[in-house]
Design a protein around this motif. Structure first.
Motif, short mmCIF file in Angstrom:
data_model
loop_
_atom_site.label_atom_id
_atom_site.label_comp_id
_atom_site.label_asym_id
_atom_site.label_seq_id
_atom_site.Cartn_x
_atom_site.Cartn_y
_atom_site.Cartn_z
N PRO A 175 0.78 -1.23 0.00
CA PRO A 175 0.00 0.00 0.00
C PRO A 175 0.82 1.28 0.00
O PRO A 175 0.27 2.36 0.13
N GLU A 176 2.15 1.20 -0.13
CA GLU A 176 2.94 2.41 0.08
C GLU A 176 2.63 3.52 -0.92
O GLU A 176 2.24 3.27 -2.05
N TYR A 177 2.84 4.73 -0.44
CA TYR A 177 2.56 5.91 -1.25
C TYR A 177 3.72 6.20 -2.19
O TYR A 177 3.54 6.48 -3.37
N ASN A 178 4.93 6.14 -1.65
CA ASN A 178 6.12 6.36 -2.48
C ASN A 178 6.43 5.07 -3.22
O ASN A 178 7.03 4.17 -2.68
N ARG A 179 5.99 5.00 -4.46
CA ARG A 179 6.13 3.72 -5.15
C ARG A 179 7.33 3.74 -6.08
O ARG A 179 7.50 4.64 -6.89
N PHE A 180 8.17 2.73 -5.93
CA PHE A 180 9.32 2.58 -6.81
C PHE A 180 9.15 1.20 -7.46
O PHE A 180 9.56 0.18 -6.91
N SER A 181 8.51 1.20 -8.63
CA SER A 181 8.06 -0.07 -9.20
C SER A 181 9.18 -1.07 -9.43
O SER A 181 9.00 -2.25 -9.19
N LYS A 182 10.32 -0.57 -9.90
CA LYS A 182 11.41 -1.51 -10.16
C LYS A 182 11.70 -2.33 -8.92
O LYS A 182 11.94 -3.53 -9.00
N GLY A 183 11.71 -1.66 -7.77
CA GLY A 183 11.96 -2.35 -6.52
C GLY A 183 10.80 -3.26 -6.15
O GLY A 183 11.00 -4.39 -5.72
N ILE A 184 9.59 -2.77 -6.34
CA ILE A 184 8.41 -3.55 -5.97
C ILE A 184 8.34 -4.85 -6.79
O ILE A 184 8.14 -5.93 -6.25
N PHE A 185 8.54 -4.73 -8.10
CA PHE A 185 8.52 -5.93 -8.97
C PHE A 185 9.53 -6.96 -8.49
O PHE A 185 9.29 -8.15 -8.54
N SER A 186 10.68 -6.47 -8.08
CA SER A 186 11.73 -7.38 -7.67
C SER A 186 11.41 -7.97 -6.29
O SER A 186 11.64 -9.13 -6.01
N TRP A 187 10.82 -7.13 -5.45
CA TRP A 187 10.55 -7.53 -4.06
C TRP A 187 9.54 -8.66 -3.96
O TRP A 187 9.66 -9.54 -3.11
N ILE A 188 8.52 -8.65 -4.84
CA ILE A 188 7.46 -9.66 -4.70
C ILE A 188 7.95 -11.07 -5.06
O ILE A 188 7.35 -12.05 -4.65
N GLY A 189 9.05 -11.15 -5.80
CA GLY A 189 9.60 -12.48 -6.10
C GLY A 189 8.84 -13.22 -7.19
O GLY A 189 8.47 -12.60 -8.18
N TYR A 190 8.58 -14.49 -7.03
CA TYR A 190 7.99 -15.41 -8.02
C TYR A 190 9.00 -15.78 -9.10
O TYR A 190 10.07 -15.17 -9.21
N LYS A 191 8.60 -16.73 -9.91
CA LYS A 191 9.51 -17.19 -10.97
C LYS A 191 9.57 -16.15 -12.08
O LYS A 191 8.55 -15.72 -12.61
N LYS A 192 10.80 -15.73 -12.40
CA LYS A 192 10.96 -14.67 -13.40
C LYS A 192 11.70 -15.18 -14.62
O LYS A 192 12.59 -16.00 -14.52
N LYS A 193 11.31 -14.64 -15.77
CA LYS A 193 12.03 -14.98 -16.99
C LYS A 193 12.37 -13.68 -17.71
O LYS A 193 11.51 -12.80 -17.85
N VAL A 194 13.61 -13.53 -18.13
CA VAL A 194 14.00 -12.30 -18.82
C VAL A 194 14.16 -12.58 -20.30
O VAL A 194 14.77 -13.57 -20.69
N ILE A 195 13.54 -11.76 -21.15
CA ILE A 195 13.80 -11.89 -22.58
C ILE A 195 14.40 -10.58 -23.09
O ILE A 195 14.02 -9.50 -22.63
N ASP A 196 15.33 -10.68 -24.02
CA ASP A 196 16.06 -9.49 -24.47
C ASP A 196 15.46 -8.92 -25.75
O ASP A 196 14.93 -9.64 -26.57
N TYR A 197 15.56 -7.61 -25.89
CA TYR A 197 15.18 -6.98 -27.15
C TYR A 197 16.06 -5.77 -27.41
O TYR A 197 16.75 -5.28 -26.51
N GLU A 198 16.02 -5.32 -28.64
CA GLU A 198 16.87 -4.21 -29.03
C GLU A 198 16.17 -2.89 -28.71
O GLU A 198 14.98 -2.73 -28.98
#
Ligand code: UDP
Ligand code: MG
Length: 325
Positions: A175-198
């Protein structure tokens, strides 16, 4: 059929909106033809000053899969994404930019990965076309941030990603007000897959990021996800105290052995300046945290809705009608 929601935050994007819509629609339509996924395209108009909203509305008139939310003013992309995630109904949610810097064709590959079982499929861009200084600065920044932060951030990873329903729910539970999405996405965890693009240049309009914004964002990144700057201050304080004790001891011995002599202006002034500097920085860092606490405790909404065609608001309007009559 599962529902795929694409969330597209828009701020002054009237020049690229239609093209983005077409490309996104093309990919989603192909998915639809495969009979596995229905879709909705959710635009979040973040208080644009041009005719972005009119464009979105005319799209919504022609195409019932187009949904929109419009804010009463500009609240920033973080709020835009949050509102999109809140209103998206899909089993799968994909966030992408309105300027086609996030190529929509990648959505297909993202969904393939989702089917394999990943909860977050993240698109990572290279830094083609960026100047060397910026590349170097970002590399240093990520190195530093990853040393001090308790979540892992990676270079080139932005907000272009697919999230499963449970990942979205986890994000919304913060619920935080100061949202830093990059951190939030990383914080929640779960299985992640990275795909690269130009990396692509934006197709029209201007980036909303200037040097000042980037610097603020960088500081946000460090401060909103941990308290190690405060810890650093304690270490710095200890170091300075240690040096002072050594110096006092040394001076005392000097006086005992050689008597008192007056010159000492240089040491005096350097000590005053250094301590003053350290104290100012410390107050600044503490002030940053206090400022954040101030915003958190006020519990203001993260955005204010002015208009939408999503059902949630229609239900609300009905309730209002009933109470009004
Ligand atoms: N955006 C937004 N609100 C803002 C600033 C940007 O919704 O206050 C949107 C913008 O319309 C775009 C996306 O966020 O779809 C990324 O913005 P931009 O292209 O300016 O950032 P960059 O790609 O340069 O990082
Ligand atoms: Mg962009």
């Amino acid at each position: 059929m599962k529902l795929v929601s694409t969330v597209i935050p828009c701020y002054n994007e009237s020049s690229s909106l239609k093209k983005t819509y077409k490309e996104v629609k093309k990919v989603l339509e192909e998915l639809y033809q495969s009979k596995k996924y229905a879709y909705e395209i959710l635009f979040v108009n973040d208080g644009s000053k041009d005719d972005t909203l009119e464009h979105i509305k005319s799209l919504a008139k022609q195409d019932s899969s187009v949904k929109y939310i419009s804010f009463s003013r500009n609240f920033g992309k973080e709020s835009g994404m949050l509102a999109g995630l809140e209103k998206a109904k899909g089993e799968v949610v994909i966030i992408l930019d309105a300027d086609l810097q996030h190529p929509p064709y990648l959505m297909k590959e993202m969904i393939e990965q989702y089917e394999i079982g990943y909860d977050q499929v993240i698109a990572r861009r290279d830094r083609k076309g960026e100047n060397l200084i910026r590349k170097w600065l970002t590399r240093c920044y990520y190195k530093m941030v990853n040393n001090v932060m308790d979540v892992e951030l990676a270079d080139g990873i932005g907000d272009f990603r697919l999230l499963s329903r449970r990942a979205v729910e986890s994000i919304l539970s913060m619920p935080e007000y100061n949202r830093f999405s990059k951190g939030i996405f990383s914080w929640i965890g779960y299985k992640k897959k990275v795909i690269d693009y130009e990396n692509n240049e934006r197709i029209a309009g201007e980036s909303k990021w200037n040097f000042k914004n980037l610097l603020n964002y960088a500081v946000d990144g460090i401060i909103s996800f941990n308290n190690s700057p405060l810890r650093l201050l304690i270490y710095l304080g200890l170091l300075v105290t240690f040096v002072c004790i050594c110096y006092v001891g040394f001076s005392f011995l000097n006086i005992l052995l050689f008597g008192v002599d007056m010159p000492g202006y240089f040491t005096l002034i350097s000590a005053i300046l250094m301590l003053g500097g350290i104290q100012l920085i410390s107050i600044g860092v503490i002030g940053e945290y206090v400022g954040r606490i101030y915003y958190e405790v006020k519990k203001r909404p993260k955005y204010i809705l002015e208009e939408t065609n999503t059902e949630i608001s229609l239900e609300k309007e009905k309730v209002n009608d009933k109470t009004g009559s």
